[in-house]
Design an enzyme around this catalytic site. Structure first.
Site: not given
Ligand code: IMP
Length: 427
Positions: A13, A16, A40-41
């Site tokens: 976050d 990017k 999520g961009h």
């Molecule tokens: P997962 O990628 O859904 O398996 O989540 C694993 C960890 O990465 C969790 O703490 C999520 O909140 C974090 N996470 C996954 N994608 C993002 C992102 O795009 N931005 C920030 N945190 C993320």
């Protein structure tokens, strides 16, 4: 040769999407190399907001090739929806290419992510987008790839084996209903019909683009501290957001990469669980959350907010080999009287300057802060460094000096124009 890898230097976050969008205008090709729809961009164009999860941010430029690399786990259902939404808003997806080697993320991966997370005593706070289960299948050699969608007869047996195993887990461990093979096959047929035309060997495309002197941007998702190896394990994602992941996740050799840009916010945020030394629990944290709109693009969750952490940025500089930094959301700090930056940690009375590998140690670390006077001035109209108040320039200079990496871009707002280019990254 101009191949630029863009990585998140913190916990994701970092803004990017905006920086990618800015650079994509100058790039011939944008490549996603890891993660999936957990990313999520957000990109703002003429007051229109686009939220992209799987499609590379370059899609908003008509002449940019957009590649979903082999390192990505592709949720076809969400991708089809994203393509439809873009097309409905007049954005063409004719220049989108999906790697034939990318792993397919099925609805049962999302289901497993949710039941595993809900029943776990050690919650990771995943996005429940099926990311961990899809990568688990990939590494366990139980997954299948986009190319397999083109050979449905052969896919039937692979899918049957995968579903038999999933049903055992769902029924016997979690007491949930199993998945129907025929329904899953019908979905795959639909995926093939809708996405088949995009599936190619994207490694050939990317290497050809680099070899012919085109400008290629590798767009990382998540961030350094969410990397499965280099992040705050186990509070990480299941892929390699760090710069090395760009090579593996797109089929390009390290000798082809020319620069690595780390995107860092002027403060720090994190979503999900895990230690966060500079976290703020007071009204300043709330002010940053509100002004910075720190709510997840994918999940809507409020992000945890804290001061900038130089220990983290130095770590990111090391494990990614950063050549440049893009500092984002500087304007979010505009109203603060004092701005703090962690320059080291104190652990059991000792000073630590390297980011600790043990979460126990990290949880017990107290940040050593350096304080900066706030600039108390609107920076959102600045378009050159000289337009910024001196106190803001001092802050930027300090970050460059403390990390040993030059600050090549500064973002002062969410819009495309609200960007200061200090050193052009694509000449
Ligand atoms: P997962 O990628 O859904 O398996 O989540 C694993 C960890 O990465 C969790 O703490 C999520 O909140 C974090 N996470 C996954 N994608 C993002 C992102 O795009 N931005 C920030 N945190 C993320």
């Amino acid at each position: 040769m101009s191949a630029l890898v863009l990585v998140g230097a913190q916990w994701g976050d970092e803004g990017k999407g905006k920086i990618t969008d800015f650079l994509a205008e100058r790039a011939d090709c944008v490549v996603r190399y890891q993660g999936g729809s957990n990313a999520g961009h957000t990109i703002v164009v003429d007051d229109q907001k686009f939220q992209l999860h799987l499609v590379p941010s370059g899609i908003l430029y008509p002449d940019t090739d957009c590649i979903i690399g082999n390192g990505v786990v592709v949720d076809p259902e969400l991708l089809i929806q994203e393509i439809k939404d873009l097309n409905a808003r007049g954005v063409s997806t004719d220049r989108l290419y999906i790697s034939s080697r990318a792993t397919v993320l099925m609805p049962y991966h999302r289901l497993l992510d949710a039941v595993e997370e809900d029943s776990s005593t050690q919650k990771i706070g995943t996005t429940k987008r099926g990311i961990g289960p899809a990568y688990t299948d990939k590494i366990a050699r139980r997954g299948f790839r986009m190319v397999d969608l083109l050979y449905l007869d052969e896919l039937k047996q692979i899918l049957k084996d995968a579903i038999d195993q999933k049903n055992l887990i769902l029924e016997k461990i979690y007491g949930k209903p199993g998945i129907d093979l025929d329904e899953a096959l019908a979905r795959c047929e639909d995926y093939r019909n809708q996405l088949g035309k995009y599936i190619v060997d994207t490694s050939v495309l990317v290497n050809n683009a680099i070899a012919s002197g085109k400008k290629v941007l590798f767009e990382g998702a998540q961030g350094t501290l969410l990397d499965i190896d280099h992040g705050t394990y186990p509070y990480v994602t299941s892929s390699y957001p760090t710069a090395g992941g760009a090579c593996i996740g797109s089929g390009v050799g390290p000798t082809r990469i020319s620069k690595v840009l780390g995107v860092a916010k002027a403060y720090t945020t994190r979503v999900g669980e895990g230690p966060f030394p500079t976290e703020l629990f007071d009204e300043i944290g709330e002010h940053i959350r509100q002004k910075g709109a720190e709510f997840g693009t994918t999940t809507g969750r409020a992000r945890r907010c804290g001061w900038l952490d130089i220990v983290i940025l130095r770590y990111a500089a090391r494990v990614n080999g950063l050549t440049d930094i893009a500092l984002t959301k500087l304007d979010v700090l505009d109203e603060l009287d004092t701005i703090k930056v962690a320059v080291g940690y104190r652990y059991k009375g000792q000073e630590i300057n390297e980011f600790p590998e043990s979460l126990q140690v990290l949880s017990d670390c107290e940040p050593i802060f350096k304080e900066f006077p706030g600039w108390k001035q609107d920076t959102s109209k600045a378009r050159t460094l000289e337009d910024l108040p001196q106190a803001a320039r001092n802050y930027i200079d300090f970050i460059a000096q403390a990390t040993g990496v030059k600050i090549s871009m500064v973002a002062v707002g969410p819009g495309r124009g609200e960007t200061i280019t200090v050193n052009p990254l694509f000449s």
